[in-house]
Enzyme design. Structure first.
Site: not given
Length: 297
Positions: A48, A63, A90, A92, A117, A119, A127, A162, A192, A216
């Site tokens: 990942y 982040d 990721d 974002d 993923h 989000e 983050c 996400r 999340e 996660n």
């Protein structure tokens, strides 16, 4: 593992096969090519690429949306090139609106990752285990998921949706969003930062049969650190351990530098480190020598 001359099953098809198996797929985080090789060499089937770790390793910052899509894709490309196992990355927020998401998905797919993923945070994002997040509207995110699904060329490329809405709008709203994202075509759902085991179980019950679920296991984050057998019992398909490798590397480097500063040399720290020959073997020097013999004059 991570051979320059590759062979073996296609990583995206392999990831689909793993996710269809009986237990959760465990994907430790990697922040660069070396950490990805270590994950693979430890025997894990999936890597990942962590956005948190990518930001920390590339620019030494938190982040909070400071990296752009090109920087993230470049890191993903290097990680994919270093390993033979599937890489989930990721991505974002997709770095803009639905049109930007099309380019983001194309770029990650061209980099060789097996899935991303996306989000539903407002840019600049944070983050998922930090405070102060904000989310875009559900309809806007549905459009971004639909764009991501339409943009992929390989049907085995995974689109993971996400939602960070639990911390902003409450868990019920996050579950409603997850269902809408599944209807838009997301392959997996990622709620999340639930903050209790009861909330984790609610997510699992409410979304059972809607789409496979991501857990996660953020080291030190807001979600309780459940045992893997409990996560499996709840029915999660994919478990991310995003930043443990980054934290371990930080601790190791700090220890070495402490010894060097105190003693003037790193001698006291060397017994706990790989030898030079062990390290060069780890990063593939035997393969290079074999290729030199095969292709050299």
């Amino acid at each position: 593992m991570g051979d320059l001359l590759r062979s073996g099953p296609a990583p995206r098809a392999r990831l689909r096969e793993l996710l269809a198996g009986p237990g959760p797929v465990v994907a430790p985080g990697a922040y660069d090519a070396l950490s990805a090789r270590l994950v693979e060499q430890a025997g894990f089937d999936v890597v990942y690429m962590t956005g948190f770790g990518t930001t920390a390793s590339l620019i030494g910052r938190p982040d909070v949306g400071l990296l752009g899509g090109a920087e993230m894709v470049d890191n993903a490309r290097r990680i994919v090139a270093a390993v033979d196992v599937p890489v989930i990355a990721d991505a974002d927020t997709g770095y803009g609106n639905a049109i930007n998401v099309v380019r983001t998905v194309r770029s990650y797919e061209q980099a060789g990752v097996a899935g991303v993923h996306l989000e539903d945070q407002v840019m600049p994002k944070k983050c998922g285990h930090m405070s102060g997040k904000a989310v875009i509207g559900t309809d806007e995110m549905v459009g971004k998921i639909r764009a991501a699904v339409a943009a992929r060329h390989d049907p085995d490329f995974l689109v993971i949706a996400r939602t960070d809405a639990a911390a902003v709008e409450g868990l019920d709203a996050a579950l409603d969003r997850a269902r809408a994202y599944a209807d838009a075509g997301a392959d997996l759902l990622f709620v999340e930062a639930p903050t209790s085991e009861d909330d984790i179980a609610r997510v699992a019950r409410a979304l059972a049969g809607v789409a496979p679920l991501v857990f996660n296991w953020a080291e030190g984050g807001r979600t309780p650190p459940l045992p893997l057998d409990r996560i499996a019992e709840l029915g999660f398909a994919l478990v991310l351990f995003p930043i443990g490798t980054l934290l371990a590397a930080t601790a190791g480097i700090r220890s070495l530098l402490t010894a060097l500063k105190a003693d003037g040399t790193p001698t006291a720290a060397l017994p706990g480190l790989p030898s030079f020959d062990e390290f060069t073997d780890l990063i593939g020097l035997p393969e290079i020598r074999s290729l030199e013999e095969r292709f050299g004059p």
